[in-house]
Design a protein around this motif. Structure first.
Motif, PDB file in Angstrom:
ATOM      1  N   SER A 137       0.842  -1.200   0.000  1.00 51.05           N
ATOM      2  CA  SER A 137       0.000   0.000   0.000  1.00 51.05           C
ATOM      3  C   SER A 137       0.876   1.248   0.000  1.00 51.05           C
ATOM      4  O   SER A 137       1.832   1.352   0.780  1.00 51.05           O
ATOM      5  CB  SER A 137      -0.907   0.003   1.241  1.00 51.05           C
ATOM      6  OG  SER A 137      -1.706   1.168   1.274  1.00 51.05           O
ATOM      7  N   ARG A 138       0.541   2.181  -0.877  1.00 48.91           N
ATOM      8  CA  ARG A 138       1.219   3.462  -0.937  1.00 48.91           C
ATOM      9  C   ARG A 138       0.170   4.567  -1.000  1.00 48.91           C
ATOM     10  O   ARG A 138      -1.030   4.307  -1.108  1.00 48.91           O
ATOM     11  CB  ARG A 138       2.145   3.528  -2.158  1.00 48.91           C
ATOM     12  CG  ARG A 138       3.365   2.608  -2.062  1.00 48.91           C
ATOM     13  CD  ARG A 138       4.273   3.044  -0.942  1.00 48.91           C
ATOM     14  NE  ARG A 138       5.503   2.268  -0.883  1.00 48.91           N
ATOM     15  CZ  ARG A 138       5.677   1.202  -0.110  1.00 48.91           C
ATOM     16  NH1 ARG A 138       4.665   0.771   0.651  1.00 48.91           N
ATOM     17  NH2 ARG A 138       6.846   0.564  -0.082  1.00 48.91           N
ATOM     18  N   TYR A 169       7.851  -1.540  -8.643  1.00 49.90           N
ATOM     19  CA  TYR A 169       6.485  -1.234  -8.234  1.00 49.90           C
ATOM     20  C   TYR A 169       5.626  -0.984  -9.471  1.00 49.90           C
ATOM     21  O   TYR A 169       6.022  -0.220 -10.358  1.00 49.90           O
ATOM     22  CB  TYR A 169       6.444   0.010  -7.344  1.00 49.90           C
ATOM     23  CG  TYR A 169       7.159  -0.147  -6.015  1.00 49.90           C
ATOM     24  CD1 TYR A 169       6.442  -0.390  -4.840  1.00 49.90           C
ATOM     25  CD2 TYR A 169       8.548  -0.029  -5.931  1.00 49.90           C
ATOM     26  CE1 TYR A 169       7.091  -0.519  -3.625  1.00 49.90           C
ATOM     27  CE2 TYR A 169       9.200  -0.163  -4.712  1.00 49.90           C
ATOM     28  CZ  TYR A 169       8.469  -0.406  -3.569  1.00 49.90           C
ATOM     29  OH  TYR A 169       9.110  -0.541  -2.358  1.00 49.90           O
ATOM     30  N   ARG A 195      10.990   4.434   0.099  1.00 53.46           N
ATOM     31  CA  ARG A 195       9.614   4.687   0.540  1.00 53.46           C
ATOM     32  C   ARG A 195       9.209   6.119   0.199  1.00 53.46           C
ATOM     33  O   ARG A 195       8.069   6.379  -0.222  1.00 53.46           O
ATOM     34  CB  ARG A 195       9.497   4.437   2.048  1.00 53.46           C
ATOM     35  CG  ARG A 195       8.083   4.638   2.615  1.00 53.46           C
ATOM     36  CD  ARG A 195       7.104   3.662   1.983  1.00 53.46           C
ATOM     37  NE  ARG A 195       5.736   3.900   2.398  1.00 53.46           N
ATOM     38  CZ  ARG A 195       5.073   3.115   3.264  1.00 53.46           C
ATOM     39  NH1 ARG A 195       5.676   2.066   3.804  1.00 53.46           N
ATOM     40  NH2 ARG A 195       3.825   3.374   3.577  1.00 53.46           N
ATOM     41  N   THR A 196      10.130   7.062   0.356  1.00 51.79           N
ATOM     42  CA  THR A 196       9.838   8.456   0.002  1.00 51.79           C
ATOM     43  C   THR A 196       9.465   8.569  -1.474  1.00 51.79           C
ATOM     44  O   THR A 196       8.505   9.259  -1.838  1.00 51.79           O
ATOM     45  CB  THR A 196      11.058   9.352   0.304  1.00 51.79           C
ATOM     46  OG1 THR A 196      11.321   9.330   1.711  1.00 51.79           O
ATOM     47  CG2 THR A 196      10.809  10.783  -0.144  1.00 51.79           C
ATOM     48  N   THR A 198       8.421   6.099  -3.669  1.00 56.59           N
ATOM     49  CA  THR A 198       7.216   5.368  -4.077  1.00 56.59           C
ATOM     50  C   THR A 198       5.961   5.937  -3.426  1.00 56.59           C
ATOM     51  O   THR A 198       4.862   5.803  -3.973  1.00 56.59           O
ATOM     52  CB  THR A 198       7.353   3.879  -3.734  1.00 56.59           C
ATOM     53  OG1 THR A 198       7.617   3.722  -2.329  1.00 56.59           O
ATOM     54  CG2 THR A 198       8.494   3.262  -4.520  1.00 56.59           C
ATOM     55  N   ASP A 199       6.095   6.556  -2.267  1.00 56.32           N
ATOM     56  CA  ASP A 199       4.934   7.158  -1.603  1.00 56.32           C
ATOM     57  C   ASP A 199       4.552   8.500  -2.227  1.00 56.32           C
ATOM     58  O   ASP A 199       3.486   9.049  -1.934  1.00 56.32           O
ATOM     59  CB  ASP A 199       5.227   7.362  -0.117  1.00 56.32           C
ATOM     60  CG  ASP A 199       4.150   6.778   0.778  1.00 56.32           C
ATOM     61  OD1 ASP A 199       3.225   6.118   0.263  1.00 56.32           O
ATOM     62  OD2 ASP A 199       4.222   6.977   2.005  1.00 56.32           O
ATOM     63  N   SER A 200       5.430   9.048  -3.080  1.00 57.76           N
ATOM     64  CA  SER A 200       5.187  10.383  -3.636  1.00 57.76           C
ATOM     65  C   SER A 200       4.444  10.352  -4.962  1.00 57.76           C
ATOM     66  O   SER A 200       4.069  11.413  -5.480  1.00 57.76           O
ATOM     67  CB  SER A 200       6.520  11.100  -3.840  1.00 57.76           C
ATOM     68  OG  SER A 200       7.263  10.499  -4.900  1.00 57.76           O
TER      69      SER A 200
END
Length: 204
Positions: A137-138, A169, A195-196, A198-200
């Motif tokens: 989950s992102r 991803y 994470r920074t 892919t979360d953006s």
């Protein structure tokens, strides 16, 4: 009357031995002086990151990827290149971020990625070793994550290739796929930077 005292022979022997011991040296026995090294403090070393670790103070900037219809944050200062088919990559020394986009009729699943992507990677990535395929989950929604290891690009100076770890991803929305592939030396700790990135991701 003269009195005569008799001293036991044992007492004379012990007394003589004691006197002989005292006469051996006119100074009391002493231990040699001990040498104590002065206390020293360990030299202070500058903090260094293992090979491939992205610094904690890395700055990220938004990049609009029109070919894929999304924006994503990438590390500031990394070198950007674009292929003829529109794929874009950002590199800095040992790390790499690749962006690509495509049309799709259905959302990807771990099973579909395993069936369609893994055989191609196995054929084209030297030293390929499959990790796992799962759903994560992102902020932009769920994505299929494929992890694997393989040899990275050959260094033009040394002629050698480092063994890298890859995270691929696949996001989906309204018939479009966004694919982010992040890679770096195996053993590097880039959990937070990846994470920074892919979360953006944001769809346009």
């Amino acid at each position: 009357m003269r009195l005569t005292y008799t001293v036991p022979l044992v007492s004379l022997v012990m007394t003589g031995a004691a006197l002989a011991g005292c006469g051996a040296s006119s100074h009391p026995a002493t231990s040699p002086p001990s040498t104590v090294a002065p206390a020293t403090s360990a030299p202070t070393q500058a903090e260094s990151n293992p090979a491939g670790d992205i610094p904690d103070n890395q700055v990220y900037v938004a990049y609009r990827y029109d070919h894929g219809g999304f924006t994503v944050k990438v590390p500031e200062g990394w070198s950007r290149t674009q292929t003829a088919n529109g794929d874009v990559s950002f590199t800095d020394k040992l790390n790499r971020i690749e962006l690509s986009g495509a049309h799709a009729t259905t959302a990807p699943t771990p099973q579909s990625v395993d069936a369609a992507v893994v055989p191609s990677l196995r054929a084209h990535v030297h030293g390929f070793t499959l990790g796992h395929v799962s759903t994560v989950s992102r902020a932009a929604g769920p994505a299929v994550l494929l992890t694997y290891q393989g040899d990275g690009p050959v260094d033009p100076v040394t002629g050698k290739a480092a063994h890298d770890s890859f995270e691929r991803y696949v996001f989906f929305k309204d018939g479009r796929e966004a694919v982010l592939t992040l890679s770096g030396p195996t053993g590097a700790d880039n959990v937070d930077p990846w994470r920074t990135v892919t979360d953006s991701l944001r769809w346009q």
